[in-house]
Design an enzyme around this catalytic site. Structure first.
Site, PDB file in Angstrom:
ATOM      1  N   ARG A   1      47.027  41.004  35.003  1.00  0.00           N
ATOM      2  CA  ARG A   1      47.029  39.560  34.745  1.00  0.00           C
ATOM      3  C   ARG A   1      45.626  39.043  34.436  1.00  0.00           C
ATOM      4  O   ARG A   1      45.397  38.349  33.446  1.00  0.00           O
ATOM      5  CB  ARG A   1      47.573  38.813  35.971  1.00  0.00           C
ATOM      6  N   ILE A   2      44.675  39.366  35.316  1.00  0.00           N
ATOM      7  CA  ILE A   2      43.326  38.827  35.160  1.00  0.00           C
ATOM      8  C   ILE A   2      42.629  39.450  33.962  1.00  0.00           C
ATOM      9  O   ILE A   2      41.988  38.751  33.162  1.00  0.00           O
ATOM     10  CB  ILE A   2      42.516  39.045  36.455  1.00  0.00           C
TER      11      ILE A   2
ATOM     12  N   ASP B   1      43.579  50.782  29.825  1.00  0.00           N
ATOM     13  CA  ASP B   1      44.572  50.750  30.895  1.00  0.00           C
ATOM     14  C   ASP B   1      45.729  51.613  30.421  1.00  0.00           C
ATOM     15  O   ASP B   1      46.506  51.191  29.566  1.00  0.00           O
ATOM     16  CB  ASP B   1      45.049  49.318  31.164  1.00  0.00           C
TER      17      ASP B   1
ATOM     18  N   CYS C   1      34.331  41.163  39.178  1.00  0.00           N
ATOM     19  CA  CYS C   1      34.983  40.131  39.988  1.00  0.00           C
ATOM     20  C   CYS C   1      36.266  40.688  40.606  1.00  0.00           C
ATOM     21  O   CYS C   1      37.146  39.919  41.007  1.00  0.00           O
ATOM     22  CB  CYS C   1      35.324  38.915  39.129  1.00  0.00           C
ATOM     23  N   ALA C   2      36.378  42.011  40.665  1.00  0.00           N
ATOM     24  CA  ALA C   2      37.610  42.639  41.155  1.00  0.00           C
ATOM     25  C   ALA C   2      37.493  42.957  42.641  1.00  0.00           C
ATOM     26  O   ALA C   2      37.896  42.165  43.491  1.00  0.00           O
ATOM     27  CB  ALA C   2      37.913  43.889  40.344  1.00  0.00           C
ATOM     28  N   ARG C   3      36.941  44.113  42.959  1.00  0.00           N
ATOM     29  CA  ARG C   3      36.780  44.534  44.347  1.00  0.00           C
ATOM     30  C   ARG C   3      35.443  45.245  44.501  1.00  0.00           C
ATOM     31  O   ARG C   3      35.032  46.017  43.631  1.00  0.00           O
ATOM     32  CB  ARG C   3      37.908  45.483  44.773  1.00  0.00           C
TER      33      ARG C   3
ATOM     34  N   ASP D   1      30.529  39.461  41.911  1.00  0.00           N
ATOM     35  CA  ASP D   1      31.129  38.504  42.846  1.00  0.00           C
ATOM     36  C   ASP D   1      31.636  39.204  44.099  1.00  0.00           C
ATOM     37  O   ASP D   1      31.983  38.545  45.075  1.00  0.00           O
ATOM     38  CB  ASP D   1      32.285  37.771  42.155  1.00  0.00           C
TER      39      ASP D   1
ATOM     40  N   GLU E   1      30.873  42.877  52.724  1.00  0.00           N
ATOM     41  CA  GLU E   1      30.682  41.445  52.515  1.00  0.00           C
ATOM     42  C   GLU E   1      30.510  40.739  53.854  1.00  0.00           C
ATOM     43  O   GLU E   1      31.387  40.853  54.718  1.00  0.00           O
ATOM     44  CB  GLU E   1      31.869  40.868  51.736  1.00  0.00           C
TER      45      GLU E   1
ATOM     46  N   HIS F   1      31.803  36.080  46.540  1.00  0.00           N
ATOM     47  CA  HIS F   1      33.257  36.248  46.422  1.00  0.00           C
ATOM     48  C   HIS F   1      33.949  34.899  46.190  1.00  0.00           C
ATOM     49  O   HIS F   1      34.794  34.455  46.968  1.00  0.00           O
ATOM     50  CB  HIS F   1      33.830  36.924  47.670  1.00  0.00           C
TER      51      HIS F   1
ATOM     52  N   ALA G   1      38.395  33.188  43.515  1.00  0.00           N
ATOM     53  CA  ALA G   1      39.591  32.353  43.701  1.00  0.00           C
ATOM     54  C   ALA G   1      39.254  30.985  44.276  1.00  0.00           C
ATOM     55  O   ALA G   1      40.162  30.220  44.609  1.00  0.00           O
ATOM     56  CB  ALA G   1      40.581  33.065  44.615  1.00  0.00           C
TER      57      ALA G   1
END
Length: 527
Positions: free
Chosen positions: A150-151, A170, A230-232, A256, A261, A279, A282
């Site tokens: 999605r992102i 992908d 910006c994922a993990r 991010d 963290e 982070h 969202a």
């Protein structure tokens, strides 16, 4: 039907929920556990965010509870096992923060390219320094997007609007779906590394993706590449990234998320070429409203219409039915696992035929098991019988089912035909005895292979000495052959050999087998 909302949520979502006929809303945030139990006594639905801890004790106090919705992605505050045992569906809202995270990716991409943060800090420090902050424009550059969920696809749309060439990787996205979003699919990651001026990652954190961008991968990239994550945290090897930046291989990075963290090791974040945020992907008002509205919608769909979305668990099923279907469900799941590892990607079309005794069974249930096998190792979402068909549809996979009383030479047969890049591949299986699954057809070759452990599938010329050469290579690796089956269509033509191995086979050994005389293809499948 009563829905308890036990955490603070957006008023827009609350108003929508209250306006739905048949839903009684009990809005009671910030309750103590004992008070919460009283409100749960007659509730059929529960919406939570992060404050409420849905423990086994709370679930036991809710005899009528049918579904729990977490307004957000993570469900670590919900005892999913306890809910599953009760047959309570647990759902989340993974799509609610998609746009927020995609926009944050673009914000970091632009800020990194134009040196926004250091220029701002310089000006606020009393300087008027234009020369030190020469930037680079996005238009005309190539961005490589790893992960087209999605992102990733939302980022692709925005990058295309900026005039960038969008290159994606992908293996589980169909070319048709990529084309819809103006994405050219790279043949492999090495191609993406070599062609990209910018690289952004949008994949889940798994054993396969942990540290997937490290020293070896940086060496394959363009000099001066810029990275965004910006994922993990942990997908990019932070120590290796810091070294690549110091050497000038990587011009800059915008992060991010971090391995820990807040970051414990400041080596990377303190580099002037690194732009970082805590982070915030969202963290927008709109995202918080969106997840709350989505929570209201999916709990309504579940309670009033029986439509399940974003489920993270499997509800209880009748014990007698489960026992009868268990061998066929195991076979269906194995066929899905085989296809995705054999093809190295998710197909665009999946045609399933249930023949013989299998035609009399619950095809929908078996198809869900097959899709769990097909998607289970490749998607960021947790896959189960409830959400597997929904996620397959979302990924652009067209699934069809057919039944027939005729099953070739078998009492029961499940055949799966998948189409990838216009080519059709078939694998079929049956049940031997009372419960043993067997793969009996692979791309037209008759075999009798056990779908368990590590399976090596070899297509080769039908020539003497092949098995001896392969056996020697395996012996040198200390790997024993547990079982073996062969198939051919004509003497001297192409033949198939399927080996069950007693241990894992590493990539160098697999390459050596592929280089063995007369071998055309070799595939490794792990069940």
């Amino acid at each position: 039907m009563k829905v308890l909302v036990s955490d603070v949520v957006a008023q827009d979502a609350l108003a929508r929920l209250k306006a739905i006929a048949g839903i009684e809303v009990d809005y009671a945030p910030d309750l103590k556990p004992e008070e919460l139990k009283k409100h749960l006594a007659d509730a059929e639905g529960l919406i939570v965010r992060s404050a409420t801890k849905v423990t086994a004790d709370l679930i036991a106090a809710a005899p009528r509870l049918r579904c729990i919705v977490r307004a957000g992605v993570g469900v670590d505050t919900v005892d999913v096992a306890a809910a599953s045992r009760r047959g309570i569906i647990v759902m989340n809202t993974p799509g609610g923060n998609t746009l927020s995270t995609a926009e944050h990716t673009m914000a970091l991409l632009l800020a990194l390219s134009r040196n926004i943060y250091p220029a701002c800090a310089s000006l606020k420090g009393g300087k008027w320094d234009r020369r030190s902050f020469m930037g680079t424009q996005l238009a005309g550059k190539t961005i490589g997007i790893i992960g087209l969920g999605r992102i990733g696809l939302e980022v692709a749309r925005r990058c295309a609007a900026f005039g960038m060439t969008v290159l994606g990787y992908d293996p589980y996205v169909t070319p048709e779906r990529a084309k819809e979003h103006q994405v050219a699919l790279a043949g492999d990651l090495d191609e993406l590394y070599a062609r990209s001026d910018y690289i952004t990652v949008h994949v889940p954190m798994t054993d396969a993706t942990r540290g997937m961008l490290s020293t070896a991968q940086f060496a394959k990239m363009k000099d001066g590449v810029r990275l965004v994550n910006c994922a993990r945290g942990g997908i990019i090897d932070e120590a290796a990234l810091a070294e690549a930046i110091r050497r000038g291989k990587v011009a800059g990075a915008a992060l991010d998320v971090f391995e820990s963290e807040p970051p414990k090791n400041r080596e990377l974040v303190d580099l002037p070429q690194v732009l970082c945020t805590p982070h915030l992907g969202a963290s927008t008002e709109e995202a918080q409203i969106s997840v709350a509205i989505e929570a209201a919608e999916i709990i309504t769909d579940a309670l009033l219409h029986g439509r399940i979305r974003n489920a993270v668990n499997v509800p209880a099923i009748d014990a007698a039915e489960a026992a009868a279907l268990a061998p066929f469900a195991a076979l269906a799941r194995c066929l899905g696992v085989f296809h995705v590892q054999f093809l190295h990607r998710v197909p665009g079309r999946v045609a399933i035929t249930y023949a013989g005794e299998a035609a009399k069974l619950n095809a929908r249930y078996l198809t869900a098991h097959l899709l769990c096998g097909l998607l289970g190792s490749v998607l960021e979402e947790e896959i189960n019988l409830i959400n597997a068909p929904y996620l397959a549809e979302e990924r652009g996979i067209r699934v069809s089912e057919a039944t027939t009383p005729h099953s070739r030479d078998f009492a029961t047969l499940i055949s799966v035909k998948c189409v990838v890049d216009g080519e059709e591949h078939e694998v079929a299986g049956t049940i031997v005895g009372l419960s043993e699954p067997r793969i009996v057809v692979i791309d037209g070759y008759r075999v009798e292979a056990m779908p368990r452990g590590v399976m090596l599938v070899i297509f080769a010329d039908d020539k003497p000495g092949l098995i001896g050469n392969v056996g020697k290579l395996l012996g040198e690796k200390g790997i024993n052959i547990a079982a073996m089956t062969f198939g051919r269509k004509s003497a001297g033509g192409e033949a198939i050999t399927v080996l069950n191995l007693d241990g894992p086979l590493d990539e160098p050994a697999l390459r050596a087998i592929r280089a063995t005389p007369h071998v055309r293809q070799a595939h490794l499948v792990t069940f």
